[in-house]
Design a protein around this motif. Sequence first.
Motif, mmCIF file in Angstrom:
data_model
loop_
_atom_site.group_PDB
_atom_site.id
_atom_site.type_symbol
_atom_site.label_atom_id
_atom_site.label_comp_id
_atom_site.label_asym_id
_atom_site.label_seq_id
_atom_site.Cartn_x
_atom_site.Cartn_y
_atom_site.Cartn_z
ATOM 1 N N UNK A 186 0.861 -1.189 0.000
ATOM 2 C CA UNK A 186 0.000 0.000 0.000
ATOM 3 C C UNK A 186 0.894 1.235 0.000
ATOM 4 N N UNK A 187 0.722 2.084 -1.005
ATOM 5 C CA UNK A 187 1.603 3.221 -1.227
ATOM 6 C C UNK A 187 0.805 4.511 -1.061
ATOM 7 N N UNK A 188 1.357 5.423 -0.261
ATOM 8 C CA UNK A 188 0.782 6.760 -0.126
ATOM 9 C C UNK A 188 1.841 7.772 -0.535
ATOM 10 N N UNK A 189 1.575 8.496 -1.598
ATOM 11 C CA UNK A 189 2.523 9.477 -2.123
ATOM 12 C C UNK A 189 2.025 10.886 -1.823
ATOM 13 N N UNK A 190 2.891 11.702 -1.233
ATOM 14 C CA UNK A 190 2.579 13.099 -0.965
ATOM 15 C C UNK A 190 3.506 13.957 -1.814
ATOM 16 N N UNK A 191 2.921 14.709 -2.747
ATOM 17 C CA UNK A 191 3.687 15.465 -3.729
ATOM 18 C C UNK A 191 3.354 16.943 -3.584
ATOM 19 N N UNK A 192 4.365 17.733 -3.242
ATOM 20 C CA UNK A 192 4.186 19.184 -3.137
ATOM 21 C C UNK A 192 4.832 19.829 -4.358
ATOM 22 N N UNK A 193 4.016 20.511 -5.148
ATOM 23 C CA UNK A 193 4.476 20.966 -6.459
ATOM 24 C C UNK A 193 4.016 22.410 -6.701
ATOM 25 N N UNK A 194 4.839 23.146 -7.432
ATOM 26 C CA UNK A 194 4.482 24.516 -7.804
ATOM 27 C C UNK A 194 3.920 24.518 -9.223
ATOM 28 N N UNK B 57 9.072 -11.452 -16.801
ATOM 29 C CA UNK B 57 8.204 -10.307 -17.000
ATOM 30 C C UNK B 57 6.823 -10.601 -16.430
ATOM 31 N N UNK B 58 6.359 -9.726 -15.549
ATOM 32 C CA UNK B 58 5.065 -9.924 -14.910
ATOM 33 C C UNK B 58 4.250 -8.641 -15.010
ATOM 34 N N UNK B 59 2.947 -8.811 -14.891
ATOM 35 C CA UNK B 59 2.054 -7.668 -14.883
ATOM 36 C C UNK B 59 1.885 -7.157 -13.453
ATOM 37 N N UNK B 60 1.674 -5.866 -13.317
ATOM 38 C CA UNK B 60 1.446 -5.248 -12.018
ATOM 39 C C UNK B 60 0.002 -4.752 -11.958
ATOM 40 N N UNK B 61 -0.680 -5.118 -10.890
ATOM 41 C CA UNK B 61 -2.069 -4.722 -10.703
ATOM 42 C C UNK B 61 -2.140 -3.617 -9.651
ATOM 43 N N UNK B 62 -2.798 -2.515 -10.000
ATOM 44 C CA UNK B 62 -2.953 -1.400 -9.081
ATOM 45 C C UNK B 62 -4.433 -1.206 -8.748
ATOM 46 N N UNK B 63 -4.670 -0.674 -7.550
ATOM 47 C CA UNK B 63 -6.022 -0.270 -7.147
ATOM 48 C C UNK B 63 -5.916 1.081 -6.463
ATOM 49 N N UNK C 4 -1.764 10.687 -3.100
ATOM 50 C CA UNK C 4 -2.308 9.559 -3.862
ATOM 51 C C UNK C 4 -2.063 8.289 -3.056
ATOM 52 N N UNK C 5 -3.110 7.514 -2.844
ATOM 53 C CA UNK C 5 -2.997 6.247 -2.129
ATOM 54 C C UNK C 5 -3.488 5.129 -3.043
ATOM 55 N N UNK C 6 -2.657 4.127 -3.211
ATOM 56 C CA UNK C 6 -3.016 2.997 -4.076
ATOM 57 C C UNK C 6 -2.305 1.743 -3.569
ATOM 58 N N UNK C 7 -2.761 0.603 -4.019
ATOM 59 C CA UNK C 7 -2.133 -0.668 -3.681
ATOM 60 C C UNK C 7 -1.533 -1.283 -4.930
ATOM 61 N N UNK C 8 -0.471 -2.063 -4.740
ATOM 62 C CA UNK C 8 0.227 -2.719 -5.842
ATOM 63 C C UNK C 8 0.572 -4.144 -5.427
ATOM 64 N N UNK C 9 0.371 -5.066 -6.347
ATOM 65 C CA UNK C 9 0.674 -6.476 -6.082
ATOM 66 C C UNK C 9 1.889 -6.914 -6.883
ATOM 67 N N UNK C 10 2.533 -7.960 -6.388
ATOM 68 C CA UNK C 10 3.659 -8.559 -7.105
ATOM 69 C C UNK C 10 4.932 -7.750 -7.048
ATOM 70 N N UNK C 11 5.156 -7.007 -5.954
ATOM 71 C CA UNK C 11 6.334 -6.147 -5.856
ATOM 72 C C UNK C 11 7.416 -6.710 -4.936
ATOM 73 N N UNK C 12 7.185 -7.883 -4.361
ATOM 74 C CA UNK C 12 8.158 -8.481 -3.450
ATOM 75 C C UNK C 12 8.959 -9.551 -4.163
#
Length: 432
Positions: free
Chosen positions: A39-47, A72-78, A120-128
Amino acid sequence: MKTYFWIFFLLASQQIFAQEEYIRSFHSDLKIDRSGVLTVTETIEIFAAGNQIRRGIVRSLPLSGTDYRHKKVKTTYRVIGVEMDGSSAPYQTKRQQGNLDIYIGDQNKLLEPGWYTFMITYSAEGQLGYFEDYDEVYWNVNGFGWEFRIEKITASIQLPTGENFDELTCYTGYFGSSDKNCNSELLQDGRAFFSAENISKFQNLTVSAGFPKGVVPSPPPPGFWEKFGYLLVVLLGSSLLLAYYFLTWKRFGMDPPKPVVIPEFDPPSGLSPAAVGMIHRGFFHSKLIATSLVNLAVNGLIRIEEKKTKGIMGWFSTTYFELFKLNEPDAELPEEEKNMLQRLFPSDSTSLKIEGKYSSSMAAMYSNYRNTLNSAHKPMLNQGLNWKFWIPPVLFFLAMMLISIFFDFSGFPYNPESKAPILFLLIVLTFF
């Protein structure tokens, strides 16, 4: 005066710098659960100055990658949630060019110049990655698609238990770079923390953190179909293709017994010179027109005279040809020569001058002449090409390409999402 000039220059420089669109901070918070989902939470401060950032930003996430087995594998995001300045923000996703693009912002609203914070908060599988002595998370923090420099970038990784990380590594730079202009440390709460500064556009921070086995249950080892499924498809398809080639060769490709060859020194009867030339070459070519013109002259239907124009004092003279119609064609004249004679001398015309310049009537004659020869002899020349027998091999190679690129045999034949059985059936049906 010089003092005022430098003050003006300094203020102008600050104004120009202030209008530069860039990312002041990019923080990624990664949490690993017991199932291995990230589970990834990205905080981006941009001008945003209204140049490239007008309504919002675009976050691109790669839909495929290489796992710890170099496969080669596919990555699934939610996508779980998107915020801008602490409030829920509209967004939409789009798959294009191998990425999942998250468009954040209101399409009908332009942003005023200033600072904005996106979350932005999303989940990703197959990253380990699961290795023999340890497990690992390997993550490209910001990706390589940002067209803005990043002043400061940080990332933290948290395990689902109280275990600590064994080894931390980070890399910076463009794709494929092994530079390590970054810092990594283990925080007191057990999280792995990474940081870097002054990341140029299209550069990335990549982090790697190893942890003890057992923290996240390892997936089952690859089964028989996952190991040998593609190989079996190749063997099955190749066997069918070989059998197809053998049967079609035996039925259509074997040459009949050759008769005794007797040399002949006269042109074949019933064929015009142009027809002989086309059969000899195997296709129509423009030199056949000269052959037919000479044959018309030999048979007394036309006369060809070569003439020259008078130049200046004998210089710059040009050569041209003049044709004269002598007789009407008879029934034995080849069809292409009969059409040629009618096109060269329409109505009551009895002469024609050929000067090497473009003529619409000559172009029409050429087209009619070519079509007449092609319709008469091309079907015979195309016999034996058997284009239809090329279809199954082409379909076979296309099916093999699709299997190798898009499909996975993991869980086959019990995985209901696997499309491999359909491709098996397509390969078999291709040959019937």
